[in-house]
Design an enzyme around this catalytic site. Structure first.
Site, PDB file in Angstrom:
ATOM      1  N   CYS A   2      13.947  42.834  38.805  1.00  0.00           N
ATOM      2  CA  CYS A   2      12.959  41.762  38.754  1.00  0.00           C
ATOM      3  C   CYS A   2      12.365  41.812  37.349  1.00  0.00           C
ATOM      4  O   CYS A   2      12.634  42.744  36.599  1.00  0.00           O
ATOM      5  CB  CYS A   2      11.823  41.989  39.745  1.00  0.00           C
ATOM      6  SG  CYS A   2      12.353  42.094  41.449  1.00  0.00           S
ATOM      7  N   ARG A  27      16.618  38.296  34.847  1.00  0.00           N
ATOM      8  CA  ARG A  27      16.455  39.499  35.681  1.00  0.00           C
ATOM      9  C   ARG A  27      16.208  39.171  37.149  1.00  0.00           C
ATOM     10  O   ARG A  27      16.153  40.068  37.993  1.00  0.00           O
ATOM     11  CB  ARG A  27      15.262  40.332  35.175  1.00  0.00           C
ATOM     12  CG  ARG A  27      15.393  40.800  33.758  1.00  0.00           C
ATOM     13  CD  ARG A  27      14.185  41.615  33.360  1.00  0.00           C
ATOM     14  NE  ARG A  27      14.062  42.789  34.182  1.00  0.00           N
ATOM     15  CZ  ARG A  27      14.685  43.934  33.950  1.00  0.00           C
ATOM     16  NH1 ARG A  27      15.466  44.055  32.906  1.00  0.00           N
ATOM     17  NH2 ARG A  27      14.512  44.962  34.749  1.00  0.00           N
ATOM     18  N   TRP A  73      13.924  39.111  42.110  1.00  0.00           N
ATOM     19  CA  TRP A  73      15.301  39.160  42.615  1.00  0.00           C
ATOM     20  C   TRP A  73      15.186  39.966  43.893  1.00  0.00           C
ATOM     21  O   TRP A  73      15.025  41.184  43.860  1.00  0.00           O
ATOM     22  CB  TRP A  73      16.205  39.838  41.581  1.00  0.00           C
ATOM     23  CG  TRP A  73      17.604  39.996  42.044  1.00  0.00           C
ATOM     24  CD1 TRP A  73      18.178  41.138  42.521  1.00  0.00           C
ATOM     25  CD2 TRP A  73      18.621  39.004  42.086  1.00  0.00           C
ATOM     26  NE1 TRP A  73      19.482  40.895  42.857  1.00  0.00           N
ATOM     27  CE2 TRP A  73      19.789  39.601  42.597  1.00  0.00           C
ATOM     28  CE3 TRP A  73      18.668  37.654  41.744  1.00  0.00           C
ATOM     29  CZ2 TRP A  73      20.977  38.909  42.782  1.00  0.00           C
ATOM     30  CZ3 TRP A  73      19.850  36.958  41.918  1.00  0.00           C
ATOM     31  CH2 TRP A  73      20.987  37.587  42.423  1.00  0.00           C
ATOM     32  N   ASN A  99       8.888  46.054  40.192  1.00  0.00           N
ATOM     33  CA  ASN A  99      10.337  45.954  40.029  1.00  0.00           C
ATOM     34  C   ASN A  99      10.930  47.274  40.501  1.00  0.00           C
ATOM     35  O   ASN A  99      10.485  48.333  40.056  1.00  0.00           O
ATOM     36  CB  ASN A  99      10.651  45.717  38.535  1.00  0.00           C
ATOM     37  CG  ASN A  99      12.119  45.895  38.212  1.00  0.00           C
ATOM     38  OD1 ASN A  99      12.978  45.677  39.064  1.00  0.00           O
ATOM     39  ND2 ASN A  99      12.408  46.296  36.994  1.00  0.00           N
ATOM     40  N   GLY A 100      11.894  47.214  41.433  1.00  0.00           N
ATOM     41  CA  GLY A 100      12.508  48.452  41.925  1.00  0.00           C
ATOM     42  C   GLY A 100      12.577  48.443  43.444  1.00  0.00           C
ATOM     43  O   GLY A 100      12.427  47.393  44.070  1.00  0.00           O
ATOM     44  N   GLU A 479      42.691  43.423  40.116  1.00  0.00           N
ATOM     45  CA  GLU A 479      41.393  43.028  39.558  1.00  0.00           C
ATOM     46  C   GLU A 479      41.445  43.002  38.021  1.00  0.00           C
ATOM     47  O   GLU A 479      40.869  42.114  37.387  1.00  0.00           O
ATOM     48  CB  GLU A 479      40.297  43.979  40.080  1.00  0.00           C
ATOM     49  CG  GLU A 479      38.910  43.765  39.507  1.00  0.00           C
ATOM     50  CD  GLU A 479      38.335  42.370  39.691  1.00  0.00           C
ATOM     51  OE1 GLU A 479      38.913  41.549  40.423  1.00  0.00           O
ATOM     52  OE2 GLU A 479      37.306  42.088  39.046  1.00  0.00           O
ATOM     53  N   LYS A 483      40.636  39.632  35.795  1.00  0.00           N
ATOM     54  CA  LYS A 483      39.621  39.596  34.729  1.00  0.00           C
ATOM     55  C   LYS A 483      40.218  39.050  33.448  1.00  0.00           C
ATOM     56  O   LYS A 483      39.638  38.221  32.774  1.00  0.00           O
ATOM     57  CB  LYS A 483      39.127  41.006  34.464  1.00  0.00           C
ATOM     58  CG  LYS A 483      37.851  41.606  34.852  1.00  0.00           C
ATOM     59  CD  LYS A 483      36.666  40.899  35.310  1.00  0.00           C
ATOM     60  CE  LYS A 483      36.837  39.864  36.354  1.00  0.00           C
ATOM     61  NZ  LYS A 483      36.186  40.001  37.586  1.00  0.00           N
ATOM     62  N   GLU A 486      40.988  35.198  33.639  1.00  0.00           N
ATOM     63  CA  GLU A 486      39.879  34.255  33.723  1.00  0.00           C
ATOM     64  C   GLU A 486      39.085  34.134  32.427  1.00  0.00           C
ATOM     65  O   GLU A 486      38.556  33.057  32.140  1.00  0.00           O
ATOM     66  CB  GLU A 486      38.959  34.516  34.918  1.00  0.00           C
ATOM     67  CG  GLU A 486      38.275  35.851  34.949  1.00  0.00           C
ATOM     68  CD  GLU A 486      37.402  36.018  36.195  1.00  0.00           C
ATOM     69  OE1 GLU A 486      37.272  37.136  36.663  1.00  0.00           O
ATOM     70  OE2 GLU A 486      36.847  35.015  36.685  1.00  0.00           O
ATOM     71  N   HIS A 502      62.095  44.950  41.465  1.00  0.00           N
ATOM     72  CA  HIS A 502      62.551  43.942  42.431  1.00  0.00           C
ATOM     73  C   HIS A 502      62.337  42.529  41.883  1.00  0.00           C
ATOM     74  O   HIS A 502      62.315  41.571  42.649  1.00  0.00           O
ATOM     75  CB  HIS A 502      61.834  44.139  43.768  1.00  0.00           C
ATOM     76  CG  HIS A 502      62.114  45.483  44.370  1.00  0.00           C
ATOM     77  ND1 HIS A 502      63.319  45.797  44.952  1.00  0.00           N
ATOM     78  CD2 HIS A 502      61.369  46.618  44.416  1.00  0.00           C
ATOM     79  CE1 HIS A 502      63.302  47.064  45.359  1.00  0.00           C
ATOM     80  NE2 HIS A 502      62.123  47.582  45.032  1.00  0.00           N
ATOM     81  N   LYS A 601      30.221  30.080  38.706  1.00  0.00           N
ATOM     82  CA  LYS A 601      29.808  31.382  39.235  1.00  0.00           C
ATOM     83  C   LYS A 601      29.870  31.427  40.760  1.00  0.00           C
ATOM     84  O   LYS A 601      30.327  32.389  41.340  1.00  0.00           O
ATOM     85  CB  LYS A 601      28.390  31.685  38.753  1.00  0.00           C
ATOM     86  CG  LYS A 601      27.869  33.063  39.151  1.00  0.00           C
ATOM     87  CD  LYS A 601      28.527  34.164  38.353  1.00  0.00           C
ATOM     88  CE  LYS A 601      28.195  35.543  38.845  1.00  0.00           C
ATOM     89  NZ  LYS A 601      29.225  36.518  38.482  1.00  0.00           N
TER      90      LYS A 601
END
Ligand code: F6R
Length: 606
Positions: A2, A27, A73, A99-100, A479, A483, A486, A502, A601
C-alpha cells in the site's frame, strides 16, 4: 503493498497528500483516504482510485496543516469504503494508516472484543488504532511504541491523535518508509517519489525505527525509545523515473522485488519448522475424499499450475492435471464432488478462468482460488481463496505473481500432505528450511543479472528460440518461452527435452538459440544428452544449471548457475534467469516492455 504519505508544516496538507498518493498509486489502487487535523480530525475515504477520492473531496472543505493519507492494495477485507484507510480508534481520537500485514490480528481483535470493543472493518489494520488507544496516557509516542510491541508481521504505520495536534508518529518493520526533511515542514512516505517535488533530503528508516515528526524537528528512536541517528541522503532522481524506483521498466522492478515477494508469500505459512495454511478450509475428511486435482488457469498462471500438478502427484499421490481454462471450459470434464479444482489467477478477473471455475462448481468440484487481487471475481466465487500477497503487478508480463503462485501452490500441497499424514516431520523441517533459504537464493540470482545481460548481448542474430527441460524444468521452459515471445516478439517455444528428436530438432540451425534448463537432479544426465543433440546441429546453447554441475560447461556455449535448491521448490527461483533473459532481449531491441503490442494486463473478455 500500500502507499502511505504524511505531512506536517505551514502549508495546507490536503494537496500535498493527494499529490503524494498519486505518485504512490502503483503501490495499490483499490481504495484511498486521508485524515487531516484542522478544527477537528476529519477522515475522508473511498473505494476506488485517487481520482475517486478527489471527487469525494470536491464537495468538502478540509483545512489543516497536518495529515496522513493512504492508497490501498487490499490484503484483509475486500476493497470498500469501510475497509479503506485511515482507520479510527474506537473513540475516533486516534487515526492510523498502515502498509503490511498484521499476522496476529485475529488474536488481538478477539482480546479487544472480549473487553467490549466494537470494530467497524474487516481489516487487520483496525486493531492498531484500537490497541494504541488502550495504551494512550497522554503521549502518543509511548502508546504507539507499546502497541507495536504486540504486533507480529510487517508494518509501516503513521499515527495521529486529535489530542496532540503538533506531531505524528511513524514506525517501520519489514515495510518501507522514508522521511522527507523540509524547511519548517516534514514528510513521510512509503517511497521516495511521493516526496521529491517537496524535498530531496531523505532519510530511509530502518526496521524497528519509530519516529516522532513535528513541523520543525523530528526524532528517530529505537524500540527502547532511545534516540538514534540516521543519515540524510540527497536524492537526485527525476520524478518520472522515481516511481519505478530508478528502474527503467516496471517489469525489471517487479523482478527485483521477487526476493521480498517470496518472503511475503510465506508469511504466517512457515512457522519455525512447520508448514501451515491457516486459510485452508478443507478438513482432513474432505481432503481424504478427493480423488483428482485440476489446476485451471491461463498463460503464466497456467504454467504455475503445471508445477502444482507435479507436486500433487508426488506428495498427495492423487491423479492431477493442469488445463488451459479456455479449453477446459468447452470440454465436458469428468468432475464430481471428489474433484478439487485449483483456480489460479493474478487478477482474479480472467474471463476464461472464471468460466472454468463456474463449470467446475456446477459439476460439484471443491474449488480453491490462488489469487493476487483481493476481492476480485475469482476470490469471491471460489469456496476457499488463498492469496499470494505479491502486491500490484503493473507490467503486462507477469513475473512476481508467477513466483508467488508457484510458492503458494507448493505450500498448500505440502500442507495438505501433512494433514493427510503423507509428510514426515523431518521432511517438513527440511522443507521449511528450504523455504526460508529461497530469499537469499533469489537475491543471489538477481545480483548476477549482469551475466544474463552480457549473454543476451551475444545473441543479436538469433531468429528463433527453444526452451527445453524435463519434469519441473519443462514447466519452467514453457513459462520462459512465453515471457520471451510476449515482450521481445522473438519466436520461442518450450519443449520437453526428450521430445526434441521427435520433430523440433529439424528446426535447429546456427541461428537458433536453445535455453536448456537442467536443474532437475534426477534427469540431469538425460537433459545433458539432449543438449549434445542440439550442439551437433550447430545451435547455440545457454544452459541454466545448478552450482557444482560444471561438466555442463563442456557441452553448452554458456552456463548460468543457479544456487542449489531442493527440486520441488527450485522453480520458485529458477524462473528468475528466464525472466531476465526475456527482459534483456526486449531491452536490447528497444521495445515497449511494460506494454507489449496486442496484449492487456487483465483479459476480461473471451
Ligand atoms: C503473461 C501474462 C498472461 C496472464 C494470463 C492470466 O505474462 O501475464 O499470460 O498470466 O492472462 O492472467 P491472470 O493470472 O490475471 O488470470
Amino acid at each position: 503493498m500500500c502507499g502511505i504519505v504524511g505531512y506536517i508544516g505551514d502549508k495546507e496538507a490536503l494537496p500535498i497528500l493527494i499529490d503524494g498518493l498519486k505518485k504512490l498509486e502503483y503501490r495499490g489502487y483499490d481504495s484511498a483516504g486521508i485524515a487531516i487535523i484542522g478544527k477537528d480530525l476529519t477522515v475522508v475515504k473511498t473505494q476506488g482510485r485517487i481520482s475517486d477520492l478527489e471527487k469525494k473531496l470536491s464537495t468538502e472543505e478540509i483545512q489543516g496543516t497536518i495529515g496522513i493519507g493512504h492508497t490501498r492494495w487490499a490484503t484483509h477485507g475486500i476493497p470498500n469504503d469501510i475497509n479503506a484507510h485511515p482507520h479510527f480508534s474506537e473513540s475516533k481520537n486516534i487515526v492510523v494508516v498502515h502498509n503490511g500485514i498484521i499476522e496476529n490480528y485475529i488474536e488481538i481483535k478477539k482480546m479487544l472484543i472480549k473487553e467490549g470493543k466494537v470494530f467497524r472493518s474487516e481489516t487487520d489494520t483496525e486493531v492498531i488504532p484500537y490497541l494504541i488507544e488502550e495504551f494512550y496516557e497522554g503521549d502518543l509516542l509511548k502508546a504507539v511504541n507499546k502497541a507495536t510491541d504486540l504486533l507480529e508481521g510487517s508494518y509501516a504505520i503513521a499515527v495521529m491523535s486529535k489530542n496532540e495536534r503538533d506531531r505524528f508518529i511513524v514506525v517501520r518493520k519489514d515495510s518501507p518508509l522514508v522521511l522527507g526533511v523540509g524547511d519548517h515542514e516534514n514528510f513521510v512516505a512509503s517511497d521516495i517519489p511521493a516526496l521529491l517535488q517537496y524535498t530531496k533530503d531523505i532519510i530511509i528508516l530502518e526496521n524497528g525505527d519509530i519516529a516522532d515528526i513535528h513541523k520543525d524537528s523530528y526524532t528517530i528512536y529505537d524500540r527502547d525509545l532511545k534516540p538514534i541517528r540516521r543519515n540524510i541522503q540527497r536524492i537526485d532522481w527525476k520524478i518520472e523515473d522515481a516511481q519505478k524506483g530508478g528502474f527503467k521498466h516496471f517489469m525489471l522492478k517487479e523482478i527485483f522485488e521477487e526476493p521480498n515477494v517470496i518472503k511475503e508469500a510465506m508469511r504466517g505459512r512457515i512457522k519455525g519448522d512447520s508448514i501451515e495454511i491457516p486459510e485452508l478450509k478443507l478438513t482432513k475428511e474432505e481432503l481424504s475424499s478427493i480423488n483428482q486435482v485440476y489446476f485451471v488457469a491461463c498463460g503464466t498462471a497456467y504454467h504455475a499450475g503445471l508445477v502444482g500438478r507435479y507436486l500433487v502427484e508426488k506428495y498427495l499421490k492423487i491423479p492431477s492435471t493442469a488445463e488451459v481454462a479456455s479449453e477446459f471450459r468447452y470440454r465436458d470434464p469428468v468432475i464430481d464432488k471428489h474433484t478439487l479444482l485449483f483456480v489460479v489467477s493474478q487478477s482474479g478477473e480472467t474471463a476464461d478462468t472464471l468460466a472454468a471455475l463456474r463449470l467446475g462448481k456446477a459439476k460439484g468440484a471443491k474449488t480453491i482460488g490462488i489469487v493476487n487481487v483481493v476481492g476480485s471475481s475469482v476470490s469471491r466465487e471460489v469456496d476457499n481463496v488463498i492469496y499470494i500477497h505479491a502486491g500490484p503487478e503493473i507490467a503486462v508480463a507477469s513475473t512476481k505473481a508467477y513466483v508467488a503462485q508457484v510458492e503458494v501452490i507448493a505450500l498448500i500441497v505440502l500442507y495438505m500432505a501433512k494433514i493427510l499424514g503423507c509428510l514426515e516431520t523431518e521432511e517438513e523441517k527440511h522443507l521449511a528450511k528450504e523455504f526460508n533459504a529461497l530469499y537469499d537464493r533469489a537475491n543471489n540470482i538477481i545480483q548476477r543479472c549482469g551475466e544474463i545481460a552480457d549473454f543476451v548481448s551475444t545473441t543479436k542474430n538469433i531468429e528463433e528460440t527453444f526452451y527445453i527441460g524435463r519434469n519441473l524444468d519443462f514447466a519452467l521452459s514453457l513459462e520462459g518461452a512465453l515471457k520471451l515471445k510476449e515482450i521481445s516478439y522473438i519466436h520461442a517455444e518450450g519443449y520437453p527435452a526428450g521430445e526434441l528428436k521427435h520433430g523440433p530438432l529439424a528446426l535447429i540451425t546456427p541461428n537458433s538459440l536453445v535455453i536448456a534448463i537442467n536443474t532437475y537432479k534426477p534427469l540431469r544426465e538425460k537433459t545433458l544428452s539432449n543438449i549434445k543433440e542440439v550442439k551437433a546441429r550447430g545451435g547455440k546453447v545457454l544452459a541454466i544449471a545448478e552450482e557444482g554441475n560444471s561438466n555442463i560447461e563442456e557441452v553448452a556455449d554458456r552456463v548460468f548457475y543457479v544456487p542449489k535448491t531442493r527440486d520441488d521448490l527450485a522453480p520458485i527461483v529458477n524462473i528468475i534467469p528466464l525472466q531476465l533473459i526475456a527482459y534483456y532481449m526486449a531491452e536490447t531491441r528497444g521495445l515497449d516492455i511494460d506494454k507489449p503490442r496486442n496484449l492487456a494486463k487483465s483479459v476480461t473478455v473471451e
